[in-house]
Scaffold this motif. Structure first.
Motif, PDB file in Angstrom:
ATOM      1  N   HIS A 156       0.671  -1.207  -0.126  1.00 36.31           N
ATOM      2  CA  HIS A 156      -0.057   0.201  -0.197  1.00 36.31           C
ATOM      3  C   HIS A 156       0.846   1.172   0.043  1.00 36.31           C
ATOM      4  N   ALA A 190      -2.425   0.755   9.119  1.00 39.52           N
ATOM      5  CA  ALA A 190      -2.524   0.178  10.410  1.00 39.52           C
ATOM      6  C   ALA A 190      -3.784  -0.462  10.321  1.00 39.52           C
ATOM      7  N   GLU A 191      -4.847  -0.046   9.799  1.00 41.77           N
ATOM      8  CA  GLU A 191      -6.078  -0.843   9.696  1.00 41.77           C
ATOM      9  C   GLU A 191      -5.946  -2.225   9.119  1.00 41.77           C
ATOM     10  N   HIS A 192      -5.042  -2.492   8.044  1.00 44.33           N
ATOM     11  CA  HIS A 192      -4.730  -3.653   7.316  1.00 44.33           C
ATOM     12  C   HIS A 192      -4.141  -4.444   8.239  1.00 44.33           C
ATOM     13  N   GLY A 194      -2.947  -0.066  16.087  1.00 46.71           N
ATOM     14  CA  GLY A 194      -3.127   1.296  16.022  1.00 46.71           C
ATOM     15  C   GLY A 194      -2.129   2.093  15.224  1.00 46.71           C
ATOM     16  N   GLU A 195      -2.393   3.423  14.739  1.00 45.97           N
ATOM     17  CA  GLU A 195      -1.448   4.308  14.135  1.00 45.97           C
ATOM     18  C   GLU A 195      -0.038   4.625  14.792  1.00 45.97           C
ATOM     19  N   ASN A 223      -0.609   6.092   6.844  1.00 46.33           N
ATOM     20  CA  ASN A 223      -0.437   5.281   8.038  1.00 46.33           C
ATOM     21  C   ASN A 223      -1.669   4.712   8.505  1.00 46.33           C
ATOM     22  N   LYS A 224      -2.623   5.338   8.770  1.00 42.75           N
ATOM     23  CA  LYS A 224      -3.975   5.285   9.139  1.00 42.75           C
ATOM     24  C   LYS A 224      -4.474   3.844   8.372  1.00 42.75           C
ATOM     25  N   ARG A 225      -4.452   3.928   7.054  1.00 38.31           N
ATOM     26  CA  ARG A 225      -5.037   2.855   6.309  1.00 38.31           C
ATOM     27  C   ARG A 225      -4.195   1.536   6.559  1.00 38.31           C
ATOM     28  N   GLY A 285      -4.367  -4.362  11.417  1.00 41.23           N
ATOM     29  CA  GLY A 285      -5.159  -4.638  12.786  1.00 41.23           C
ATOM     30  C   GLY A 285      -4.402  -3.988  13.881  1.00 41.23           C
TER      31      GLY A 285
END
Length: 213
Positions: free
Chosen positions: A165, A174-176, A180-181, A170-172, A178
């Protein structure tokens, strides 16, 4: 959350203009001060702790790259605003840790957009300059040992997702993963230390030359 922006340029008229441009975005963005030389810039960055720093590469004969390198481990994200046409200097700024480069002649809306993207953890480089930089970093990596040899399996997973990615905030990422940012930022700092990279673009270049096992 307000994006706190510092402006570093050796021309007071330039910093004056950018401070007023950023002020038009309040409360979403806020100028936190300006500096016109390296000493003043160091004080500003230490005291104000901005989220994003707009910086010129030519600071009254001194190099802004020195400042970027000095604060590369801080949370400050540097966005180079320059009138220089020296591609080598621009590439060196990104190698030092700058998150993006654009010309002072860009339209105000584009500068605001670049601040937003850089603050979100993205890189702000045009396609041609990204290709040139990656090629340069790949050439540098040819004689290096495996930069990923000391990574843990989890760290390698983080690198793999970040590369998949590349350019995403970074937020996206981190979501992938699982997580936190803040956890991601801490993990990336450790990975950068182990691999010698300064940012995700350099990780990408290293992975092109040294695929992870």
């Amino acid at each position: 959350m307000t994006i706190r922006v510092a402006i570093i340029d050796d021309h007071p008229s330039i910093t004056w203009g950018f401070e007023r441009l950023i002020a038009t975005e309040m409360p979403r963005m806020s100028p936190v001060g300006a500096a016109h030389d390296l000493a003043g810039a160091r004080r500003l960055l230490h005291d104000a702790h901005p989220d994003v720093a707009l910086i010129d590469l030519d600071l009254d004969g001194a190099s802004g790259i020195e400042l970027i390198s000095e604060f590369t481990d801080d949370a400050i994200r540097f966005l180079v605003l320059t009138g220089l046409r020296d591609d080598n200097a621009r590439q060196e700024a990104v190698r030092a840790g700058a998150r993006g480069v654009l010309s002072k002649s860009e339209q105000p809306a584009m500068i605001i957009r670049a601040i937003d993207r850089v603050h979100a953890g993205e890189l702000w480089l045009d396609r041609a300059r990204t290709g040139e930089l990656v090629d340069s970093l790949r050439r540098q990596a040819r004689t290096a040992a495996d930069p990923f040899a000391t990574l843990t399996p989890r760290e390698k997973q983080i690198v793999a997702v970040a590369l998949e990615h590349n350019g995403a905030p970074n937020k996206r990422i981190a979501e992938h993963l699982g997580i936190g940012e803040n956890t991601l930022r801490n993990a990336l700092s450790t990975i950068y230390s182990k691999t010698g990279a300064s940012n995700r673009l350099q990780l990408y270049a290293l992975a092109l030359r040294h695929p992870m096992r």
